[in-house]
Design an enzyme around this catalytic site. Sequence first.
Site, PDB file in Angstrom:
ATOM      1  N   ASP A   1      -9.512 -17.880  -1.054  1.00 42.57           N
ATOM      2  CA  ASP A   1     -11.748 -17.422  -1.038  1.00 42.57           C
ATOM      3  C   ASP A   1     -11.685 -15.971  -1.492  1.00 42.57           C
ATOM      4  O   ASP A   1     -12.199 -15.537  -1.805  1.00 42.57           O
ATOM      5  CB  ASP A   1     -12.110 -18.195  -0.258  1.00 42.57           C
ATOM      6  CG  ASP A   1     -11.647 -17.834   1.709  1.00 42.57           C
ATOM      7  OD1 ASP A   1     -10.961 -17.061   1.547  1.00 42.57           O
ATOM      8  OD2 ASP A   1     -12.691 -17.704   2.131  1.00 42.57           O
ATOM      9  N   SER A   2     -10.020 -15.703  -1.089  1.00 42.69           N
ATOM     10  CA  SER A   2      -9.789 -14.021  -1.609  1.00 42.69           C
ATOM     11  C   SER A   2      -9.798 -14.203  -3.118  1.00 42.69           C
ATOM     12  O   SER A   2     -10.980 -12.510  -3.840  1.00 42.69           O
ATOM     13  CB  SER A   2      -8.310 -13.199  -1.313  1.00 42.69           C
ATOM     14  OG  SER A   2      -7.497 -14.465  -1.811  1.00 42.69           O
TER      15      SER A   2
ATOM     16  N   ASP B   1      -8.391 -23.525  -0.898  1.00 46.82           N
ATOM     17  CA  ASP B   1      -9.252 -22.788   0.089  1.00 46.82           C
ATOM     18  C   ASP B   1     -10.745 -23.092  -0.028  1.00 46.82           C
ATOM     19  O   ASP B   1     -10.995 -22.882  -0.734  1.00 46.82           O
ATOM     20  CB  ASP B   1      -8.998 -21.642   0.017  1.00 46.82           C
ATOM     21  CG  ASP B   1      -8.711 -20.348   1.538  1.00 46.82           C
ATOM     22  OD1 ASP B   1      -8.439 -21.144   2.427  1.00 46.82           O
ATOM     23  OD2 ASP B   1      -9.050 -19.254   1.528  1.00 46.82           O
TER      24      ASP B   1
ATOM     25  N   LYS C   1      -6.971 -25.416   2.650  1.00 47.19           N
ATOM     26  CA  LYS C   1      -6.728 -25.170   2.982  1.00 47.19           C
ATOM     27  C   LYS C   1      -8.231 -24.792   3.291  1.00 47.19           C
ATOM     28  O   LYS C   1      -9.337 -24.487   3.351  1.00 47.19           O
ATOM     29  CB  LYS C   1      -6.123 -23.660   3.580  1.00 47.19           C
ATOM     30  CG  LYS C   1      -5.952 -22.515   4.159  1.00 47.19           C
ATOM     31  CD  LYS C   1      -5.176 -21.581   4.409  1.00 47.19           C
ATOM     32  CE  LYS C   1      -6.087 -19.886   3.754  1.00 47.19           C
ATOM     33  NZ  LYS C   1      -7.180 -19.819   4.090  1.00 47.19           N
TER      34      LYS C   1
ATOM     35  N   GLU D   1     -10.075 -22.295   7.713  1.00 47.76           N
ATOM     36  CA  GLU D   1      -9.822 -21.638   9.156  1.00 47.76           C
ATOM     37  C   GLU D   1      -9.874 -22.257  10.183  1.00 47.76           C
ATOM     38  O   GLU D   1     -11.596 -22.786  10.137  1.00 47.76           O
ATOM     39  CB  GLU D   1     -10.527 -20.237   8.192  1.00 47.76           C
ATOM     40  CG  GLU D   1     -10.269 -19.728   7.313  1.00 47.76           C
ATOM     41  CD  GLU D   1     -10.843 -18.296   6.976  1.00 47.76           C
ATOM     42  OE1 GLU D   1     -11.422 -18.044   7.707  1.00 47.76           O
ATOM     43  OE2 GLU D   1     -10.161 -17.613   5.934  1.00 47.76           O
TER      44      GLU D   1
ATOM     45  N   GLU E   1      -3.180 -15.221  10.174  1.00 38.87           N
ATOM     46  CA  GLU E   1      -2.860 -14.029   9.590  1.00 38.87           C
ATOM     47  C   GLU E   1      -3.144 -13.073  10.697  1.00 38.87           C
ATOM     48  O   GLU E   1      -4.081 -13.119  11.724  1.00 38.87           O
ATOM     49  CB  GLU E   1      -4.074 -14.389   8.660  1.00 38.87           C
ATOM     50  CG  GLU E   1      -4.663 -12.693   7.760  1.00 38.87           C
ATOM     51  CD  GLU E   1      -5.509 -12.739   7.009  1.00 38.87           C
ATOM     52  OE1 GLU E   1      -6.030 -14.270   6.523  1.00 38.87           O
ATOM     53  OE2 GLU E   1      -5.763 -12.074   6.233  1.00 38.87           O
TER      54      GLU E   1
END
Length: 281
Positions: A58-59, A97, A127, A129, A196
């Site tokens: 999602d960056s 993500d 993915k 978080e 991270e």
Amino acid sequence: MSTNSTLKIVPKTGPGRRVSVPDIAGRKGGEPVVSLTAYTAPMAKILDPHCDFLLVGDSLGMVLYGLDSTLGVTLDMAINHGAAVVRGSTKACVIVDMPFGTYQESPEQAYRNCAKVMVETGCAAVKIEGGTEMAATVKFLVERGIPVMGHVGLKPQSVNIAGGYRAHGRNQDEAAKVKKDAHAISDAGAFSIVIEGVVEHLAAEITRDIPIVTIGIGASAECDGQILVTEDAFGMFTDFTPKFVKRFAEVAVEMDKAAADYAKEVKARTFPADEHCYGKK
Ligand code: KIV
């Protein structure tokens, strides 16, 4: 049976098959897993031969869309870029993500959106978080056929709670929290976990302690694999390079030079030359 025509059929066995989720899970303590982010088909095509997995992070919201954080990324953006990366690659496992707000509400919401992402992109895993608070959701997804990669430590989707992007685990309470989160996601059935922005010794300790593959970013060379945002690693930004990024190329410098050369030749009318024109030579 889905009739979705955007799905690409890829071979599941035999030589030339894609790296699978079990392949990645099987690399615990073995040859380090190589991964980079990819958001587009041409970039996926370049990175594919070199990577075990490509993450449609999602960056992309910050890198491609110029957003201040990853929070503005939508499910449609993740799906469109995820499908492009699957189309542009043949070898690497593709992981997408899940955007902010598409999985945190309940295991059911997470299942609905993760299944949509998998069906509409053809990716192999998602993915998400989070730590202890997401463990029940991870278990729910995995038990229903959705492979999950976790993400602990610095969680960019929680930037407004954490108050910025900074390394985690510098004090005992924080270190204990990161460890607890990693164990919870591992116990819930995730096949791998991104660590991270975590102090080096803590990332190394977690890697030794949990049975699943750890992927480091700003973490430790002892992690079972590494990931970087490709545009950071290739020097495609000139303004800021985080401490944990090594610039493996200076692509922005090359592109700046190419644009300047092009502008010069257009103004001088030396481009297009005869060999670039139809009907001349
Ligand atoms: O969004 C992303 O690119 C990521 C990686 C940096 C791990 O989450």
